[in-house]
Design a protein around this motif. Structure first.
Motif, PDB file in Angstrom:
ATOM      1  N   HIS A 112       0.844  -1.258   0.005  1.00  0.00           N
ATOM      2  CA  HIS A 112       0.176   0.185   0.044  1.00  0.00           C
ATOM      3  C   HIS A 112       1.005   1.417   0.428  1.00  0.00           C
ATOM      4  CE1 HIS A 112      -2.844   2.848   0.984  1.00  0.00           C
ATOM      5  NE2 HIS A 112      -1.698   3.348   2.045  1.00  0.00           N
ATOM      6  N   LEU A 113       1.536   1.297   0.845  1.00  0.00           N
ATOM      7  CA  LEU A 113       2.642   2.112   0.895  1.00  0.00           C
ATOM      8  C   LEU A 113       3.301   3.182  -0.243  1.00  0.00           C
ATOM      9  CD1 LEU A 113       4.506   2.215   4.221  1.00  0.00           C
ATOM     10  CD2 LEU A 113       2.396   3.502   4.259  1.00  0.00           C
ATOM     11  N   VAL A 114       3.804   2.076  -1.387  1.00  0.00           N
ATOM     12  CA  VAL A 114       3.712   2.358  -2.600  1.00  0.00           C
ATOM     13  C   VAL A 114       2.956   3.387  -3.412  1.00  0.00           C
ATOM     14  CG1 VAL A 114       4.436   1.611  -5.137  1.00  0.00           C
ATOM     15  CG2 VAL A 114       4.893   0.270  -2.948  1.00  0.00           C
ATOM     16  N   SER A 115       1.676   3.618  -3.120  1.00  0.00           N
ATOM     17  CA  SER A 115       0.759   4.033  -3.610  1.00  0.00           C
ATOM     18  C   SER A 115       1.128   5.763  -2.959  1.00  0.00           C
ATOM     19  CB  SER A 115      -0.643   3.646  -3.319  1.00  0.00           C
ATOM     20  OG  SER A 115      -0.980   4.266  -1.800  1.00  0.00           O
ATOM     21  N   HIS A 116       1.924   5.804  -1.974  1.00  0.00           N
ATOM     22  CA  HIS A 116       2.234   7.438  -1.329  1.00  0.00           C
ATOM     23  C   HIS A 116       3.483   7.706  -1.863  1.00  0.00           C
ATOM     24  CE1 HIS A 116      -0.666   7.275   1.205  1.00  0.00           C
ATOM     25  NE2 HIS A 116      -0.993   5.823   1.814  1.00  0.00           N
ATOM     26  N   GLY A 170       7.538   5.929 -13.061  1.00  0.00           N
ATOM     27  CA  GLY A 170       6.967   4.147 -12.220  1.00  0.00           C
ATOM     28  C   GLY A 170       6.783   5.303 -10.801  1.00  0.00           C
ATOM     29  N   LYS A 171       5.951   4.202  -9.372  1.00  0.00           N
ATOM     30  CA  LYS A 171       6.137   4.142  -8.242  1.00  0.00           C
ATOM     31  C   LYS A 171       6.959   3.551  -7.605  1.00  0.00           C
ATOM     32  CE  LYS A 171       1.830   6.884  -6.896  1.00  0.00           C
ATOM     33  NZ  LYS A 171       1.158   6.920  -6.630  1.00  0.00           N
ATOM     34  N   SER A 172       6.955   1.861  -8.266  1.00  0.00           N
ATOM     35  CA  SER A 172       7.848   0.693  -8.170  1.00  0.00           C
ATOM     36  C   SER A 172       8.685   0.210  -9.306  1.00  0.00           C
ATOM     37  CB  SER A 172       7.547   0.006  -7.237  1.00  0.00           C
ATOM     38  OG  SER A 172       6.127  -0.517  -8.312  1.00  0.00           O
ATOM     39  N   GLU A 173       9.818   0.037  -8.886  1.00  0.00           N
ATOM     40  CA  GLU A 173       9.977  -1.415 -10.078  1.00  0.00           C
ATOM     41  C   GLU A 173       9.282  -2.647 -10.816  1.00  0.00           C
ATOM     42  OE1 GLU A 173      13.463  -2.353 -12.726  1.00  0.00           O
ATOM     43  OE2 GLU A 173      13.568  -0.558 -11.325  1.00  0.00           O
ATOM     44  N   LEU A 174       8.204  -3.083 -10.152  1.00  0.00           N
ATOM     45  CA  LEU A 174       7.214  -3.935 -10.501  1.00  0.00           C
ATOM     46  C   LEU A 174       6.413  -2.607 -11.700  1.00  0.00           C
ATOM     47  CD1 LEU A 174       5.663  -6.293 -10.950  1.00  0.00           C
ATOM     48  CD2 LEU A 174       4.362  -6.072  -8.571  1.00  0.00           C
ATOM     49  N   HIS A 175       5.941  -1.957 -11.156  1.00  0.00           N
ATOM     50  CA  HIS A 175       5.128  -0.611 -11.730  1.00  0.00           C
ATOM     51  C   HIS A 175       5.842  -0.443 -13.339  1.00  0.00           C
ATOM     52  CE1 HIS A 175       3.150   0.708  -8.267  1.00  0.00           C
ATOM     53  NE2 HIS A 175       2.135   0.187  -8.942  1.00  0.00           N
ATOM     54  N   LEU A 176       7.395  -0.737 -13.244  1.00  0.00           N
ATOM     55  CA  LEU A 176       7.752  -0.013 -14.349  1.00  0.00           C
ATOM     56  C   LEU A 176       8.104  -1.519 -15.478  1.00  0.00           C
ATOM     57  CD1 LEU A 176       9.615   1.504 -16.124  1.00  0.00           C
ATOM     58  CD2 LEU A 176      11.240   0.909 -14.409  1.00  0.00           C
ATOM     59  N   LYS A 177       8.207  -2.759 -14.625  1.00  0.00           N
ATOM     60  CA  LYS A 177       7.848  -3.797 -15.140  1.00  0.00           C
ATOM     61  C   LYS A 177       6.319  -4.051 -15.923  1.00  0.00           C
ATOM     62  CE  LYS A 177      12.085  -6.634 -12.646  1.00  0.00           C
ATOM     63  NZ  LYS A 177      12.115  -8.052 -12.161  1.00  0.00           N
ATOM     64  N   ARG A 178       5.420  -3.679 -15.858  1.00  0.00           N
ATOM     65  CA  ARG A 178       4.342  -4.020 -15.694  1.00  0.00           C
ATOM     66  C   ARG A 178       4.875  -3.146 -17.380  1.00  0.00           C
ATOM     67  NH1 ARG A 178       0.852  -3.817 -11.380  1.00  0.00           N
ATOM     68  NH2 ARG A 178       1.739  -5.383 -10.016  1.00  0.00           N
ATOM     69  N   HIS A 179       4.940  -1.795 -17.124  1.00  0.00           N
ATOM     70  CA  HIS A 179       5.015  -1.043 -18.317  1.00  0.00           C
ATOM     71  C   HIS A 179       5.368  -1.269 -19.630  1.00  0.00           C
ATOM     72  CE1 HIS A 179       5.456   2.798 -20.577  1.00  0.00           C
ATOM     73  NE2 HIS A 179       6.544   2.737 -20.035  1.00  0.00           N
ATOM     74  N   MET A 180       6.474  -2.154 -19.272  1.00  0.00           N
ATOM     75  CA  MET A 180       7.748  -2.425 -19.990  1.00  0.00           C
ATOM     76  C   MET A 180       7.099  -3.588 -21.200  1.00  0.00           C
ATOM     77  SD  MET A 180      10.539  -0.632 -20.612  1.00  0.00           S
ATOM     78  CE  MET A 180      11.155  -1.300 -21.172  1.00  0.00           C
ATOM     79  N   LYS A 181       6.214  -4.222 -19.989  1.00  0.00           N
ATOM     80  CA  LYS A 181       6.148  -5.610 -20.620  1.00  0.00           C
ATOM     81  C   LYS A 181       4.260  -5.070 -21.731  1.00  0.00           C
ATOM     82  CE  LYS A 181       6.797  -9.472 -17.636  1.00  0.00           C
ATOM     83  NZ  LYS A 181       6.524 -10.854 -17.429  1.00  0.00           N
ATOM     84  N   SER A 182       3.113  -4.304 -21.070  1.00  0.00           N
ATOM     85  CA  SER A 182       2.009  -3.727 -21.604  1.00  0.00           C
ATOM     86  C   SER A 182       2.510  -2.312 -22.772  1.00  0.00           C
ATOM     87  CB  SER A 182       1.675  -2.846 -21.425  1.00  0.00           C
ATOM     88  OG  SER A 182       1.938  -2.284 -20.302  1.00  0.00           O
ATOM     89  N   ALA A 183       2.920  -1.487 -22.916  1.00  0.00           N
ATOM     90  CA  ALA A 183       3.526  -0.707 -23.740  1.00  0.00           C
ATOM     91  C   ALA A 183       5.054  -1.021 -24.977  1.00  0.00           C
ATOM     92  CB  ALA A 183       4.256   1.189 -22.997  1.00  0.00           C
ATOM     93  N   HIS A 184       6.195  -1.260 -24.442  1.00  0.00           N
ATOM     94  CA  HIS A 184       7.246  -1.586 -25.253  1.00  0.00           C
ATOM     95  C   HIS A 184       7.182  -3.399 -25.142  1.00  0.00           C
ATOM     96  CE1 HIS A 184       7.499   2.064 -24.274  1.00  0.00           C
ATOM     97  NE2 HIS A 184       7.743   2.158 -23.092  1.00  0.00           N
ATOM     98  N   PRO A 185       6.167  -4.369 -25.810  1.00  0.00           N
ATOM     99  CA  PRO A 185       6.806  -5.447 -26.088  1.00  0.00           C
ATOM    100  C   PRO A 185       7.400  -6.105 -26.262  1.00  0.00           C
ATOM    101  CG  PRO A 185       4.228  -5.211 -26.550  1.00  0.00           C
ATOM    102  CD  PRO A 185       5.149  -3.799 -26.065  1.00  0.00           C
ATOM    103  N   GLY A 186       8.029  -6.701 -25.880  1.00  0.00           N
ATOM    104  CA  GLY A 186       9.466  -7.582 -26.557  1.00  0.00           C
ATOM    105  C   GLY A 186      11.021  -7.085 -26.715  1.00  0.00           C
ATOM    106  N   GLU A 187      10.848  -5.455 -25.729  1.00  0.00           N
ATOM    107  CA  GLU A 187      11.851  -5.063 -25.706  1.00  0.00           C
ATOM    108  C   GLU A 187      12.959  -5.173 -23.977  1.00  0.00           C
ATOM    109  OE1 GLU A 187      11.470  -0.347 -26.447  1.00  0.00           O
ATOM    110  OE2 GLU A 187      10.082  -0.792 -27.651  1.00  0.00           O
TER     111      GLU A 187
END
Length: 173
Positions: free
Chosen positions: A38-42, A58-75
């Motif tokens: 939850h604290l990541v949301s702050h 992004g607010k965390s490494e996990l958010h950035l990884k998710r972004h990379m998979k959806s916005a830049h697939p294959g990169e």
């Protein structure tokens, strides 16, 4: 375990002892881990996408990884696509391609232990046994080595991991 924790998060009667310390936030979690998540949301976004034309932060490494998979697939570094040789299907996980290939071959390797039903995925077998009502009180995995005990004592589960763990108890037999 994760599913059980998630289900507990919807239970109103449980005591939520882990309170958020931010002003104007009433969040309280069941576990220290849920509070940490939850604290990541702050947090302020500090994980910026390294692509020149992208403004994502992004607010965390996990958010950035998710972004990379959806916005830049294959990169992502080392990411590889596994492609079906019979249709347009692609997967990042080789096992997902193997599972998909069963559709083309017509193979149905999963046999119901209670009837003649066969299917191509364990998920479909699980649905057949648990949700159709054709086998009330039955499970996917029922221990044959416990069969000399009373019906109540026979190990039964729909989880392969739990079944494997139980089978370890028979190793000494």
């Amino acid at each position: 375990y994760s599913l059980k924790l998630h289900e507990l998060s919807h239970t109103k009667s449980l005591e939520r002892r882990y309170h958020c310390h931010f002003a104007d936030c009433s969040y309280a979690g069941l576990t220290p881990e849920s509070l940490k998540t939850h604290l990541v949301s702050h947090a302020q976004g500090t994980h910026k996408c390294k692509r020149d034309s992208c403004n994502y932060v992004g607010k965390s490494e996990l958010h950035l990884k998710r972004h990379m998979k959806s916005a830049h697939p294959g990169e992502e570094s080392g990411a590889e696509w596994f492609s079906c040789d019979q249709c347009e299907f692609r997967a990042r996980i080789k096992g997902h391609l193997r599972r998909h290939s069963l559709r083309h071959s017509g193979q149905k390797p999963h046999q119901c232990p209670h009837c003649d039903f066969q299917c191509s995925t364990i998920d479909n077998l699980r649905k057949h046994i648990i949700k159709t009502g054709k086998h009330p009180g039955k499970f996917i995995y029922e221990c044959g080595k416990c069969s000399d005990q009373t019906a109540i004592d026979i190990f039964k589960s729909n989880s392969f991991k739990e079944y494997q763990k139980h089978m370890q108890t028979h190793k000494a037999d």
